[in-house]
Design an enzyme around this catalytic site. Structure first.
Site, PDB file in Angstrom:
ATOM      1  CG  ASP A  39      -2.076   0.966   1.091  1.00 39.17           C
ATOM      2  OD1 ASP A  39      -3.226   0.510   0.925  1.00 39.17           O
ATOM      3  OD2 ASP A  39      -1.823   2.201   1.152  1.00 39.17           O
ATOM      4  CG  ASN A  53     -12.155  -0.890   3.686  1.00 36.87           C
ATOM      5  OD1 ASN A  53     -12.642  -1.243   4.758  1.00 36.87           O
ATOM      6  ND2 ASN A  53     -10.986  -0.275   3.598  1.00 36.87           N
ATOM      7  CD  GLU A  82      -9.898   6.423   0.289  1.00 35.26           C
ATOM      8  OE1 GLU A  82      -8.760   6.107  -0.115  1.00 35.26           O
ATOM      9  OE2 GLU A  82     -10.108   7.212   1.227  1.00 35.26           O
ATOM     10  CG  HIS A  92      -8.305  -3.091  -2.537  1.00 37.89           C
ATOM     11  ND1 HIS A  92      -9.241  -2.405  -3.297  1.00 37.89           N
ATOM     12  CD2 HIS A  92      -8.208  -2.424  -1.376  1.00 37.89           C
ATOM     13  CE1 HIS A  92      -9.683  -1.366  -2.623  1.00 37.89           C
ATOM     14  NE2 HIS A  92      -9.087  -1.360  -1.431  1.00 37.89           N
TER      15      HIS A  92
END
Ligand code: AMP
Ligand code: ZN
Length: 116
Positions: A31, A88, A96, A101
Protein backbone atom coordinates in the site's frame (compact mmCIF):
# COMPACT_ATOMS: atom_id res chain seq x y z
CA UNK A 1 -12.24 -1.93 -17.55
CA UNK A 2 -8.67 -0.72 -17.89
CA UNK A 3 -7.37 2.78 -18.23
CA UNK A 4 -9.61 4.59 -15.75
CA UNK A 5 -9.09 2.00 -12.99
CA UNK A 6 -5.99 2.64 -10.86
CA UNK A 7 -5.40 -1.03 -9.99
CA UNK A 8 -5.98 -2.22 -13.59
CA UNK A 9 -3.26 0.26 -14.53
CA UNK A 10 -0.93 -1.27 -11.91
CA UNK A 11 -1.70 -4.73 -13.36
CA UNK A 12 -0.89 -3.36 -16.83
CA UNK A 13 2.41 -1.91 -15.58
CA UNK A 14 1.30 1.64 -16.42
CA UNK A 15 1.62 2.80 -12.80
CA UNK A 16 4.55 1.65 -10.65
CA UNK A 17 3.98 -0.41 -7.52
CA UNK A 18 6.14 -2.37 -5.12
CA UNK A 19 5.04 -5.86 -6.09
CA UNK A 20 5.67 -8.55 -3.50
CA UNK A 21 4.02 -11.50 -5.26
CA UNK A 22 2.49 -12.22 -8.64
CA UNK A 23 0.60 -15.28 -9.85
CA UNK A 24 -1.15 -15.92 -13.16
CA UNK A 25 -4.36 -14.44 -11.76
CA UNK A 26 -3.41 -12.27 -8.75
CA UNK A 27 -1.06 -9.47 -7.75
CA UNK A 28 0.13 -8.36 -4.31
CA UNK A 29 1.79 -4.97 -3.80
CA UNK A 30 2.58 -2.64 -0.89
CA UNK A 31 0.00 0.00 0.00
CA UNK A 32 1.30 3.47 -0.93
CA UNK A 33 0.16 4.84 2.47
CA UNK A 34 0.77 1.99 4.92
CA UNK A 35 -1.40 1.85 8.07
CA UNK A 36 0.72 -0.89 9.73
CA UNK A 37 4.37 -2.07 9.50
CA UNK A 38 3.19 -4.58 6.89
CA UNK A 39 0.35 -3.34 4.65
CA UNK A 40 -0.02 -5.22 1.37
CA UNK A 41 -2.94 -5.13 -1.08
CA UNK A 42 -3.92 -8.36 -2.84
CA UNK A 43 -6.02 -8.13 -6.00
CA UNK A 44 -7.29 -10.33 -8.80
CA UNK A 45 -5.76 -9.16 -12.10
CA UNK A 46 -9.23 -9.27 -13.62
CA UNK A 47 -11.40 -6.30 -12.73
CA UNK A 48 -14.20 -6.79 -10.18
CA UNK A 49 -15.53 -3.78 -8.30
CA UNK A 50 -15.73 -5.37 -4.86
CA UNK A 51 -15.58 -8.64 -2.96
CA UNK A 52 -19.30 -9.32 -3.34
CA UNK A 53 -19.09 -9.01 -7.14
CA UNK A 54 -15.96 -11.18 -7.21
CA UNK A 55 -17.45 -13.91 -5.00
CA UNK A 56 -20.58 -13.97 -7.14
CA UNK A 57 -18.77 -13.81 -10.48
CA UNK A 58 -15.77 -16.08 -9.88
CA UNK A 59 -15.58 -17.88 -6.52
CA UNK A 60 -12.46 -19.74 -7.61
CA UNK A 61 -10.66 -16.47 -8.26
CA UNK A 62 -11.83 -15.20 -4.86
CA UNK A 63 -10.14 -18.25 -3.37
CA UNK A 64 -6.95 -17.51 -5.30
CA UNK A 65 -6.90 -13.98 -3.84
CA UNK A 66 -7.13 -15.51 -0.34
CA UNK A 67 -4.40 -18.04 -1.14
CA UNK A 68 -2.06 -15.29 -2.36
CA UNK A 69 -2.85 -13.28 0.78
CA UNK A 70 -1.96 -16.26 2.98
CA UNK A 71 1.29 -16.90 1.09
CA UNK A 72 2.27 -13.23 1.43
CA UNK A 73 1.42 -13.36 5.16
CA UNK A 74 3.79 -16.31 5.48
CA UNK A 75 6.52 -14.63 3.40
CA UNK A 76 6.23 -11.44 5.45
CA UNK A 77 6.67 -13.49 8.65
CA UNK A 78 3.18 -12.79 10.01
CA UNK A 79 1.95 -16.31 10.78
CA UNK A 80 3.29 -16.58 14.34
CA UNK A 81 1.98 -13.27 15.68
CA UNK A 82 -1.04 -13.00 13.40
CA UNK A 83 -2.44 -10.60 10.86
CA UNK A 84 -5.68 -9.01 9.65
CA UNK A 85 -7.28 -9.36 6.21
CA UNK A 86 -9.91 -6.77 5.26
CA UNK A 87 -12.10 -5.99 2.24
CA UNK A 88 -13.61 -2.51 2.40
CA UNK A 89 -16.85 -2.69 0.45
CA UNK A 90 -19.03 0.30 -0.39
CA UNK A 91 -19.56 3.68 1.25
CA UNK A 92 -20.04 2.64 4.90
CA UNK A 93 -16.65 0.90 4.73
CA UNK A 94 -15.02 3.87 3.01
CA UNK A 95 -13.99 1.95 -0.11
CA UNK A 96 -11.96 4.32 -2.29
CA UNK A 97 -10.64 2.11 -5.09
CA UNK A 98 -13.35 0.14 -6.90
CA UNK A 99 -11.14 -2.76 -7.98
CA UNK A 100 -11.49 -5.39 -5.27
CA UNK A 101 -8.49 -5.60 -2.94
CA UNK A 102 -7.75 -7.39 0.30
CA UNK A 103 -5.78 -5.33 2.81
CA UNK A 104 -3.21 -7.48 4.63
CA UNK A 105 -2.07 -5.84 7.89
CA UNK A 106 0.55 -7.11 10.33
CA UNK A 107 3.88 -6.59 12.00
CA UNK A 108 2.55 -5.02 15.21
CA UNK A 109 -0.52 -5.29 17.45
CA UNK A 110 -3.36 -3.98 15.28
CA UNK A 111 -5.67 -2.62 17.95
CA UNK A 112 -9.43 -3.04 18.10
CA UNK A 113 -11.24 -4.40 15.07
CA UNK A 114 -13.15 -1.15 14.52
CA UNK A 115 -12.69 2.45 15.62
CA UNK A 116 -15.39 3.59 18.04
P1 AMP B 1 -9.86 1.26 0.15
O1 AMP B 1 -10.20 2.45 0.99
O2 AMP B 1 -10.13 -0.05 0.85
O3 AMP B 1 -10.46 1.34 -1.23
O4 AMP B 1 -8.28 1.28 0.02
C1 AMP B 1 -7.58 1.82 -1.05
C2 AMP B 1 -6.11 1.71 -0.67
O5 AMP B 1 -5.35 1.89 -1.84
C3 AMP B 1 -5.65 2.75 0.35
O6 AMP B 1 -5.12 2.09 1.49
C4 AMP B 1 -4.58 3.55 -0.42
O7 AMP B 1 -3.49 3.93 0.40
C5 AMP B 1 -4.15 2.53 -1.47
N1 AMP B 1 -3.58 3.11 -2.69
C6 AMP B 1 -4.06 4.16 -3.42
N2 AMP B 1 -3.29 4.36 -4.49
C7 AMP B 1 -2.30 3.43 -4.46
C8 AMP B 1 -1.19 3.12 -5.29
N3 AMP B 1 -0.92 3.84 -6.41
N4 AMP B 1 -0.37 2.11 -4.94
C9 AMP B 1 -0.61 1.39 -3.82
N5 AMP B 1 -1.65 1.62 -2.99
C10 AMP B 1 -2.48 2.63 -3.30
ZN1 ZN C 1 -9.61 -2.49 -12.22
Amino acid sequence: MGTDCLFCRIVAGEIPATIVRETATTLAFRDIDPKAPVHVLIIPKEHYADVATLAEGDPGLAGEVLTTAAVVAEEEGLLADGFRLMFNTGPYAGQEVFHVHAHLFGGAPLGPMLAR
